[in-house]
Design a protein around this motif. Structure first.
Motif, short mmCIF file in Angstrom:
data_model
loop_
_atom_site.label_atom_id
_atom_site.label_comp_id
_atom_site.label_asym_id
_atom_site.label_seq_id
_atom_site.Cartn_x
_atom_site.Cartn_y
_atom_site.Cartn_z
N PRO A 10 -14.52 -4.22 -0.02
CA PRO A 10 -13.14 -4.23 -0.50
C PRO A 10 -12.42 -2.92 -0.18
N VAL A 11 -11.16 -3.01 0.13
CA VAL A 11 -10.35 -1.81 0.38
C VAL A 11 -10.22 -1.03 -0.92
N PRO A 12 -10.58 0.27 -0.92
CA PRO A 12 -10.47 1.05 -2.15
C PRO A 12 -9.01 1.18 -2.59
N PRO A 13 -8.75 1.27 -3.88
CA PRO A 13 -7.37 1.47 -4.36
C PRO A 13 -6.75 2.73 -3.76
N GLY A 14 -5.52 2.61 -3.30
CA GLY A 14 -4.82 3.76 -2.73
C GLY A 14 -5.25 4.16 -1.35
N TYR A 15 -6.04 3.32 -0.68
CA TYR A 15 -6.55 3.65 0.65
C TYR A 15 -5.40 3.86 1.63
N ALA A 16 -5.38 5.02 2.30
CA ALA A 16 -4.40 5.35 3.35
C ALA A 16 -2.96 5.24 2.86
N ALA A 17 -2.74 5.49 1.57
CA ALA A 17 -1.39 5.35 1.02
C ALA A 17 -0.46 6.47 1.46
N GLY A 18 -1.02 7.62 1.82
CA GLY A 18 -0.18 8.73 2.25
C GLY A 18 0.56 9.39 1.11
N ALA A 19 1.60 10.13 1.45
CA ALA A 19 2.38 10.84 0.44
C ALA A 19 3.07 9.86 -0.50
N PRO A 20 3.20 10.23 -1.78
CA PRO A 20 3.85 9.35 -2.77
C PRO A 20 5.37 9.33 -2.62
N VAL A 21 5.81 8.84 -1.47
CA VAL A 21 7.23 8.76 -1.13
C VAL A 21 7.51 7.31 -0.75
N PRO A 22 8.66 6.76 -1.15
CA PRO A 22 8.96 5.38 -0.76
C PRO A 22 8.79 5.16 0.74
#
Length: 302
Positions: A10-22
């Protein structure tokens, strides 16, 4: 040759999400920066649009490359010697480690020269090899990057698949790439894979890690755009380009080039994070591909 065991994780939560910018803000900023007349190397000197984000992380030096070599040895049933890395970016700095692992000749193919020109990154890599109990080449007499690469038995080829015409047919034991093939333009992928098939040894192997998510937020938002926009100059200049091929399409491309390819390990979503309205219809996506976030592809000459 041994056969890989197929697994899904399973893809881990937040995987490759990057900076917390829209996501739309990231896209707009990238497109705006890409429109400026600034060379790519200048952006990367400022820490932007870097191809090898973890190149300065010492933990990304010896263990990943040693693990890759061990995996190739297991699959081949023998020790490989000659290697070709596709799209290494700044990871050319690992040339002393590759040499210390007994590899050679060592070839790197990239569309632009993002390898360090200063010598310190190569010296740090050699020191990391020594700390791991390996014997890297002596770089003390090297005054240029070219001398460092020569001491390692390495060569950097800058350009497209045509540069592989300089490599003898059937001479490469291991071809590998780390999240590079998804950045090859759609019309360039077939020529690249055909060239890789030509240079791969009859009993050689290709090991490729491929990201299928968008590179701004780790989801599939990039699938909403029409090919007319996404394949255009603006996306390429912004450093956003991803060919948006699904895993099935990627495996089909390997097969058409003359490889027997499989994806023994995949990161998968239970619920694909598609954009509202789904993928653009012109992409003709296969639903099974929308579950795949990342895959390891193994390719052997058929």
């Amino acid at each position: 040759m041994s056969s890989p065991v197929s697994t899904e994780t399973p893809v881990p939560p937040g995987y490759a999400a990057g900076a917390p910018v829209p996501w739309w803000v990231k896209l707009s900023v990238k497109l705006a920066l890409g429109s400026l007349p600034v060379p790519p190397r200048a952006w990367r000197a400022l820490g932007l649009r870097r191809h090898s984000f973890a190149a300065d992380d010492p933990t990304r030096l010896v263990p990943p490359l040693a693990g890759l070599v061990a995996r190739a040895n297991e699959r081949l049933g023998r020790a490989e010697r000659s290697v070709l890395e596709i799209g290494p970016g700044a990871m050319v700095r690992r040339a002393p480690i590759a040499a210390a692992l007994g590899l050679g000749p060592i070839l790197y193919l990239d569309v632009e020269d993002d390898a360090p020109r200063e010598l310190e990154p190569y010296r740090r890599a050699a020191e990391a090899a020594r700390e791991a109990g390996l014997a890297p080449p002596d770089l003390s007499g090297c005054a240029t990057r070219e001398e460092v690469l020569a001491a390692c038995g390495a060569r950097l080829l800058i350009g497209g698949p045509e540069r592989l015409a300089e490599v003898p047919a059937g001479s490469v034991d291991l071809v590998f790439s780390e999240v590079a093939l998804e950045h090859v333009r759609r019309d360039a992928l077939a020529p690249l894979l055909a060239a890789l098939r030509r240079v791969t040894a009859p009993d050689g192997i290709g090991l490729h890690g491929v990201d299928f998510h968008d590179h701004l937020g780790g989801a599939l938002r990039h699938l909403r755009f029409s090919p007319g926009f996404w394949e255009g100059a603006a996306v390429g200049r912004a450093g956003l380009y991803n060919n948006r091929l699904g895993l099935t399409e990627m495996l089909d491309a390997f097969a058409e080039a003359g490889f027997a390819a499989a994806a023994p390990h995949r990161l998968v979503w239970d619920s694909p994070p598609l954009p509202p309205g789904g993928a653009h219809p012109a992409l003709h996506r296969r639903p099974a591909d929308d579950r795949v976030c990342y895959a390891e592809i193994e390719a052997r000459p058929a």
